[in-house]
Design an enzyme around this catalytic site. Structure first.
Site, PDB file in Angstrom:
ATOM      1  N   ILE A 313      40.501  47.150  29.385  1.00 47.21           N
ATOM      2  CA  ILE A 313      40.284  45.757  29.179  1.00 47.21           C
ATOM      3  C   ILE A 313      41.063  45.063  30.288  1.00 47.21           C
ATOM      4  O   ILE A 313      42.343  45.008  30.234  1.00 47.21           O
ATOM      5  CB  ILE A 313      41.092  45.488  27.946  1.00 47.21           C
ATOM      6  CG1 ILE A 313      40.493  46.588  26.670  1.00 47.21           C
ATOM      7  CG2 ILE A 313      41.064  44.170  27.472  1.00 47.21           C
ATOM      8  CD1 ILE A 313      40.902  46.379  25.342  1.00 47.21           C
ATOM      9  N   PRO A 314      40.479  44.544  31.117  1.00 46.62           N
ATOM     10  CA  PRO A 314      40.939  44.162  32.512  1.00 46.62           C
ATOM     11  C   PRO A 314      41.681  42.668  32.460  1.00 46.62           C
ATOM     12  O   PRO A 314      41.065  41.541  33.019  1.00 46.62           O
ATOM     13  CB  PRO A 314      39.793  43.856  33.327  1.00 46.62           C
ATOM     14  CG  PRO A 314      38.478  43.570  32.381  1.00 46.62           C
ATOM     15  CD  PRO A 314      38.981  44.120  31.085  1.00 46.62           C
ATOM     16  N   CYS A 315      42.770  42.519  32.084  1.00 49.50           N
ATOM     17  CA  CYS A 315      43.570  41.384  31.790  1.00 49.50           C
ATOM     18  C   CYS A 315      44.166  41.100  33.433  1.00 49.50           C
ATOM     19  O   CYS A 315      44.497  40.286  33.686  1.00 49.50           O
ATOM     20  CB  CYS A 315      44.834  41.599  31.010  1.00 49.50           C
ATOM     21  SG  CYS A 315      45.877  43.209  31.431  1.00 49.50           S
ATOM     22  N   HIS A 316      43.914  42.180  34.237  1.00 46.21           N
ATOM     23  CA  HIS A 316      44.409  41.763  35.845  1.00 46.21           C
ATOM     24  C   HIS A 316      43.344  40.874  36.459  1.00 46.21           C
ATOM     25  O   HIS A 316      43.550  40.341  37.634  1.00 46.21           O
ATOM     26  CB  HIS A 316      44.324  43.270  36.412  1.00 46.21           C
ATOM     27  CG  HIS A 316      42.978  43.929  36.529  1.00 46.21           C
ATOM     28  ND1 HIS A 316      42.647  44.900  35.672  1.00 46.21           N
ATOM     29  CD2 HIS A 316      41.989  43.957  37.505  1.00 46.21           C
ATOM     30  CE1 HIS A 316      41.474  45.348  35.714  1.00 46.21           C
ATOM     31  NE2 HIS A 316      41.203  44.691  36.844  1.00 46.21           N
ATOM     32  N   ARG A 317      42.015  40.732  35.648  1.00 43.88           N
ATOM     33  CA  ARG A 317      41.211  39.749  36.470  1.00 43.88           C
ATOM     34  C   ARG A 317      41.468  38.209  35.914  1.00 43.88           C
ATOM     35  O   ARG A 317      40.662  37.348  36.361  1.00 43.88           O
ATOM     36  CB  ARG A 317      39.848  39.918  35.928  1.00 43.88           C
ATOM     37  CG  ARG A 317      39.234  41.573  36.321  1.00 43.88           C
ATOM     38  CD  ARG A 317      38.005  41.781  35.808  1.00 43.88           C
ATOM     39  NE  ARG A 317      37.600  43.118  36.101  1.00 43.88           N
ATOM     40  CZ  ARG A 317      36.809  43.751  35.503  1.00 43.88           C
ATOM     41  NH1 ARG A 317      35.909  43.449  34.691  1.00 43.88           N
ATOM     42  NH2 ARG A 317      36.499  45.234  35.666  1.00 43.88           N
TER      43      ARG A 317
END
Length: 347
Positions: A313-317
């Protein structure tokens, strides 16, 4: 925030772990290079130079520091411990005692310290927990308690019952209504991660040095009303394989099943994260607008911060409105590396 020589030197003085993986400091007078968090005595500013990767430092003739070991992956599980864990996985009744460790030229005190530091328990306690995880699943699948106790290496049913209850909080007889969450360490190029899973899918994936890691475990345990126990899970192999492919630049999306816990609002935020195309970023403001609530920027940021399933779940984006990389619990340097990796996957 510009990475100046002054800022890097100050970060090394502070042993600031948020700069791990961002730069390496080389000492001209000793010929060695270190991580930002190295505990060795810090040299004078005029005697250092900085590199953005370890290869550059070695090309200039510097050697890796023996104290902070800058060539090793961050928090990597030592190879000999990985081998011990593999043995436990393949032999459920195996009990590795101190005498067995000494035969392999492994110091029991060293093992004890490593497990206390990385798992909060001794190696012997870890082994008991691992065996009880396997036993729990066998009983849940209908196997007899006596047979399971013998398979787990116990000579008496009372000893098995006591150990089972101490670790899982219920007796073997009552375990069919209990639920457990499997826990495993996984190695990645950006550091070791904790993975948790249940039958439905992966429910946690976090770097082991994440801020407030213990709170994440407590939150997950409460949400599922289950104990987190060291052990294998049917989803772990798929997760490990997909992570390897991702870090090698061969995978742009993950197929391993997820089991997401949170409020309805949090789940909407996390679903939006999964819809950000690889190689792209969005701001917190854009995310809140897509949710239909432009004023929910702070709430979106909070939901991002408590996301338990990193990378998948790419919260780094998600980045700041001014384009800065902000708000990543695994460390801003990891956020930068993940975004760089994902841009490279596209080409």
């Amino acid at each position: 925030m510009k990475l100046t020589a002054e800022r890097m030197y100050q970060a090394s003085l502070d042993k600031d772990s948020s700069f791990e993986g961002t730069y390496w400091m080389a000492v001209k007078t000793t010929g060695i290079f270190c991580r930002p968090t190295c505990t060795a005595r810090k040299p004078k500013k005029e005697n250092v130079e900085f590199f953005l990767n370890a290869d550059e430092a070695m090309e200039k003739g510097y050697r890796a520091c023996k104290i902070c070991k800058p060539l090793e992956k961050l928090n990597e599980t030592p190879q000999y411990i990985q081998e011990l864990l593999a043995e436990l996985t393949h032999n459920e009744s195996l009990k590795i005692k101190d005498a067995d460790l000494l035969k392999r030229n492994i110091e029991p005190v060293t093992i004890r310290r490593w497990f206390l530091k990385n798992h909060g328990m001794t190696f012997q306690a870890f082994q008991r927990e691992f065996r009880m995880n396997t036993a729990f699943k066998k009983i849940k699948n209908g196997e007899s308690i006596m047979e399971t106790a013998l398979d787990s290496g116990y000579e008496s049913l009372s000893g098995f019952n006591e150990s089972f209850k101490n670790i899982l909080g219920v007796s073997p007889k009552n375990s069919r209504v209990q639920m457990i969450i499997d826990l495993k360490r996984m190695e990645t190029p950006l550091g070791t991660m904790f993975a948790c899973a249940v039958d439905e899918g992966i429910c946690l994936l976090e770097f082991t040095d994440r801020k407030n890691m213990e709170k994440q475990f407590i939150s997950l345990s409460k949400a599922l009303n289950a104990e987190i126990v060291q052990g294998e899970n049917k989803h772990f192999k798929q997760l490990e394989d997909e992570l390897v492919e991702y870090f090698e630049g061969k995978r742009s999306q993950f197929d391993v099943p997820l089991f997401i816990t949170g409020t309805e609002f949090q789940k909407k935020v996390w679903q939006l994260l999964r819809e950000i195309p690889i190689g792209e970023t969005r701001t917190y403001k854009q995310q809140s607008e897509l949710l239909g609530n432009p004023k929910a920027i702070r709430a979106v940021g909070t939901a991002n911060g408590i996301n338990k399933i990193a990378i998948l779940i790419p919260c780094h984006r998600v980045i700041g409105s001014n384009g800065e990389l902000v708000g990543y619990a695994g460390g801003i340097w990891r956020k930068q590396k993940l975004l760089e990796l994902e841009k490279a996957i596209l080409f």
